[in-house]
Design a protein around this motif. Structure first.
Motif, PDB file in Angstrom:
ATOM      1  N   LYS A 249      -9.775   0.659  -5.766  1.00 53.07           N
ATOM      2  CA  LYS A 249      -9.612   1.210  -4.427  1.00 53.07           C
ATOM      3  C   LYS A 249     -10.766   2.158  -4.112  1.00 53.07           C
ATOM      4  O   LYS A 249     -11.007   3.120  -4.829  1.00 53.07           O
TER       5      LYS A 249
ATOM      6  N   HIS B 132       1.555   5.258  -2.178  1.00 53.67           N
ATOM      7  CA  HIS B 132       1.151   6.251  -3.174  1.00 53.67           C
ATOM      8  C   HIS B 132       2.449   6.710  -3.824  1.00 53.67           C
ATOM      9  O   HIS B 132       3.061   7.674  -3.374  1.00 53.67           O
TER      10      HIS B 132
ATOM     11  N   HIS C 254      -5.642  -0.871   5.810  1.00 58.06           N
ATOM     12  CA  HIS C 254      -5.446  -0.354   7.175  1.00 58.06           C
ATOM     13  C   HIS C 254      -6.099  -1.261   8.219  1.00 58.06           C
ATOM     14  O   HIS C 254      -5.421  -1.699   9.125  1.00 58.06           O
TER      15      HIS C 254
ATOM     16  N   ASP D 291       2.119   3.061   3.158  1.00 58.44           N
ATOM     17  CA  ASP D 291       1.263   4.216   2.908  1.00 58.44           C
ATOM     18  C   ASP D 291       2.082   5.476   2.596  1.00 58.44           C
ATOM     19  O   ASP D 291       1.582   6.591   2.729  1.00 58.44           O
TER      20      ASP D 291
ATOM     21  N   HIS E 217       0.859  -1.198   0.000  1.00 50.93           N
ATOM     22  CA  HIS E 217       0.000   0.000   0.000  1.00 50.93           C
ATOM     23  C   HIS E 217       0.887   1.238   0.000  1.00 50.93           C
ATOM     24  O   HIS E 217       1.470   1.612   1.005  1.00 50.93           O
TER      25      HIS E 217
HETATM   26 ZN   LIG Z   1      -3.062   5.241   1.547  1.00 56.43          ZN
END
Ligand SMILES: [Zn+2]
Length: 621
Positions: free
Chosen positions: A316, A100, A451, A514, A98
């Motif tokens: 997502k 970005h 999460h 993340d 996970h």
């Molecule tokens: Zn995220």
């Protein structure tokens, strides 16, 4: 004559002797297989289920061809390049489940407020950027965390002081709250008359004026008028992000770049130029229409990328916000905000309807869900999709048995009363399948929750029974533990950041970061998973809710093999085994034996991607 004969004889003898001496060596060399790379004399953690260790790895092209003792590998292979590991630890390359990636890369080019310990420090960093820009140019950035400054939301006035002539938008560290100045509010046309958008909130002062804090979807009111990053900026961002990945032994990413497909042509360009040194699994946006999603997928497929280097995986979606911003959707109000139980992004009915619709088309779905209510909403939606799929299979089995068995890849022999739902449940629970109906059903969906931070005690088993993956980011726990207990209270905190409980229930738990919400550094994640202690202070002693700590072996497996499972690629990568893709990392310290604090000081010495050494740490011999 004599001399000549003698000379000839001598030469002949010499030739025979040399040939005799060379013969065994040549024979041995000929019987050895030539490969491109050998890593030898190390400690290879294969990340298989049994925790097997080896010493050496042989790589040919992009695949691992053999794993064994140094002696076994030396006896069978010779390599263009051999690396003597001198006892160092090798694991599969990290796979961040996970991330970005584009956003992380862009954050390296923008105002970085991570770690700003005071409001004054945050303002100073903004002021420094304002100086570099002409009046009117947008100042963008992220990473601020008001819980480090006493918990008061900052305001537009704080930013007006340092940026009177530039619009400013700064995202909170979690990416769910925007802090803007007066000029930015003006550009976004946000006034006292503006209504809160669905799934968002404009904070207002006692007089009804916007304060400069825009929660969740309200941030878009301003974000939508910020000029998009240029292609050059994005390429620069990705190449910086790739350098970071190589430096940390990160060889696969599962990335959520928003809006989706902005980054895709750039990944493709980098792949064609052989500069894409991570395997990219990209996500699509759940809230696009089914037609749009199918069109995107068809367009993607028409490009004929190498699917092991660049692929589309999940859709997502968002069910809620975050704990830090108190926008996570909770079953009961926050302990420190008794009238607030968060903001679900949509109604349960809408979520379920959209999920069933998309699952029916074969899409893998993943939901951002933080609060216990959001997690339950996600599970309810998946349960509806699962119910539809399994009853449809049972129905098909009754109507057209042979055809259905073929479609499921099953032998024709299972018992006549084979119940698909029952069989699937046993499979997910890891129970013996109960002959004669003993078959393995393949190709089942692997929906995910991102999460899965706060989960009601009865819901852990539902993840397993529905085959839902809990994709977690261990560093969140050690960042959030400062205030998580205040938000959640004594009871709910027990079900928070509970990776051990998930695994004990037989749930797959891939790990990620993340980034840029947390640092990209996987060693920080491993440290958090095994200690549950702060990175700076090592507090609290024994760890925060220490029953949730993992062994380092499990933590590494989650970051490699389990992450591969999450993108349906566990047969291709995530373990060091013959036939697997050669993505490997050599670590500066032995993660398996060092005291946990030293995990934080560990670095990647060598990163091997697709069979090629793509990084060697400076100063490393
Ligand atoms: Zn995220």
């Amino acid at each position: 004559m004599f001399l000549r004969t003698r000379l000839a004889l001598t030469l002949l003898l010499a030739t025979i002797c040399a040939a005799a001496a060379l013969a065994p060596a040549r024979a041995a060399r000929q019987s050895k297989q030539k490969v491109s790379l050998i890593l030898t004399n190390g400690k290879v953690f294969t990340a298989d289920a049994r925790g097997t260790l080896a010493e050496a790895v042989a790589v040919q092209g992009e695949r691992i061809v053999a794993v064994g003792t140094s002696r076994e590998i030396a006896a069978r292979y010779t390599a263009a390049r051999t690396i003597d590991l001198k006892g160092r630890l090798v694991t599969p390359g990290f796979n961040d489940a996970h991330i970005h990636f584009l956003g992380g890369g862009l954050s390296l080019l923008r105002v970085n407020l991570i770690g700003a310990q005071t409001l004054a420090e945050a303002k100073a960093r903004v002021a420094a950027r304002v100086k570099e820009l002409p009046a009117g140019a947008w100042v963008t950035g992220r990473g601020w965390d008001h819980t480090l400054w006493g918990g008061q939301w900052p305001t537009k006035r704080d930013l007006d002081e340092v940026a009177p002539d530039n619009p400013v938008i700064l995202q909170r560290v979690d990416g769910h709250v925007s802090w803007v100045n007066s000029l930015a509010l003006q550009k976004g046309n946000v006034t006292r008359e503006t209504r809160d958008p669905q799934g968002g909130e404009i904070l207002r002062d006692a007089g009804g004026e916007p304060t400069g804090i825009l929660k969740e979807t309200a941030g878009n009111l301003v974000a939508n008028v910020v000029p998009a990053a240029t292609r050059e900026e994005m390429l620069e961002a990705l190449s910086r992000a790739l350098a970071e990945a190589r430096r940390y032994g990160l060889t696969s990413i599962q990335t959520n770049d928003v809006p989706s497909f902005e980054a895709t042509p750039l990944y493709r360009e980098l792949l064609k130029a052989d500069k894409l040194t991570v395997r990219v699994a990209e996500w699509q946006q759940f809230d696009r229409t089914v037609e749009e999603l199918k069109r995107e997928r068809a367009e993607f497929a028409s490009q004929k990328d190498e699917p092991l280097r660049l692929r589309l995986t999940a859709l997502k979606g968002y069910v809620d916000g975050t704990l830090g911003s108190r926008t996570a959707a909770m079953l009961a109000p926050f302990a420190d905000d008794p009238h607030n139980s968060g903001i679900p992004r949509m109604s349960p009915e809408q979520l379920t309807r959209m999920t069933v619709e998309r699952a029916r088309e074969g899409f893998q779905i993943t939901f951002h869900a933080i609060g216990d209510r959001a997690n339950r909403m996600a599970l309810d939606a998946y349960a509806a999709a699962d119910e539809e799929l399994l009853s449809e299979l049972n129905r098909a089995l009754k109507q057209n048995r042979d055809e259905t068995l073929r479609r499921l890849g099953l032998p024709n022999t299972p018992s006549p009363d084979l119940d698909i739902r029952e069989t699937v449940l046993r499979q997910r629970r890891g129970e013996p399948c109960g002959a004669p109906a003993c078959v393995e059903i393949k190709g089942l969906p692997r929906h995910r929750v991102e999460h899965a931070q706060v989960v009601a005690p009865t819901d852990f088993a539902r993840f397993r029974d529905l085959g839902v993956i809990a994709s977690m980011q261990p560093s969140h726990a050690i960042s959030d533990k400062r205030w998580a207990q205040d938000r959640l209270g004594e009871y709910r905190v027990l079900g928070a950041y509970s990776w051990h409980t998930f695994m004990a229930h037989g749930v797959h738990v891939p790990f990620g970061t993340d980034w840029p919400v947390e640092p990209i550094n996987p060693y920080l994640g491993l440290y958090a998973a095994v200690t549950r202690q702060g990175a700076e202070d090592g507090a609290p002693e024994g760890g925060w809710w220490p029953e949730e700590r993992l062994s380092i072996e499990d933590a590494i497996r989650n970051y490699t093999a389990e992450s591969a499972y999450a993108s349906f690629e566990e047969k291709e990568k995530g373990q060091v085994a013959a036939g697997m893709l050669a993505d490997l990392v050599v670590h500066s310290r032995d993660l398996l034996t060092v005291p946990p604090r030293e995990i934080l000081q560990t670095e990647a010495d060598i990163t091997v991607f697709n069979g090629r050494v793509v990084y060697e740490r400076k100063g490393d011999k």
